[in-house]
Write a protein that holds these residues in place. Sequence first.
Motif: not given
Length: 271
Positions: A172-174, A147-151, A90-92, A141-144
Motif C-alpha cells: 500500500p502507499t501508506r 488499505e490505501f493505494f494513492d494517486n 475505486v473511489c468515484t 484513490v483505490v483501496m484494497v
Amino acid sequence: MPQLPAPDYPADVRARLEADAKEIIARYPGSRSALLPLLHLVQSEEGYVSRTGMAFCAQQLDLTTAEVTAVATFYSMYRRKPSGDYQVGVCTNTLCAVMGGDAIFDELKEHLGVGNNETTEDGKVTLEHIECNAACDFAPVVMVNWEFFDNQTPDSAKRLVDDLREGRPVEPTRGAPLCTYKETARILAGFPDERPGAVEATGGAGPASLAGLRLAKGEEPQPRVVRPRDSRAPRDEPQPGSQHLSSHDAPQQTSASDPANPAGPAAEEGE
C-alpha cells in the motif's frame, strides 16, 4: 417457498467462533453492542456474512435473525455473497471521479471482466465503487481491503489487480501491509494484528490536508485567495482587504454601513 433454516457451522468451527465471540461480547456492558464486531468475526470465517453467520450472531446475542439481518444489510462493509481475497474499491465520489476515478473503474471492469460488486472467476478480486475515503489530496484513490493505494491511473490500477491475481507482493502507499479480506475482517472484529511491523506501519495526511493546520498554527502566512470583487487596480498593487482570505470576508459597502448606498430598487418597475 419459505427458506429452510440456515445450516450450522461444523462443530470445530463453531467451538472456535464461540470462544472468539465470548471474548468480543465481554468487551461491552450490553451484549447487543457486540453485534458489529461479531458480524466481522463471521465474515472472517467465510469471506462474507452468510445466513449461517447471521444465525450464529443471533444465537450469541439472544436476538432474532431479523434484527441481525437488518444490521448486516445496512452497512456496506458486510458482504452478502462470497467475495474475493482482495476487495478492490475505486473511489468515484466527486473529486476522485474528476481526477480519473471513473476512468479507472470503467477500465478495471473491462480488464477484469466483472461488474460492480462482482468477483473474478479465480476468486481473487472483487471490484466495487466506493464512497469518499477522506483521501482527496491523493485523488484518485483505490483501496484494497481498506488499505490505501494513492494517486492511481488506469494503467497503475490494472497492474495492481494483475499483481494481486498472480500473487506478487503488493505494498500500500501508506498504512499497514496488505492482507487478505478474511484477515482484515478479523482485525476489524477487534483481534490484534500479529504480523511483524503491521501495527507500527502508518500513513499520515498529505500536504494539502495539513495546509489548514499549518495556517491555524501560524506556521505559514495567510495568503489572499481571491481579489476583492470591487477592485479596479492592477493585479500587482496591494488591494483593500488583501489581508482577508476571501473577498467575502472584506467589509462591503451596504446600506447599513454606507448611507450613500441605500438598499432598495434603483428604478421604478418597468423603467
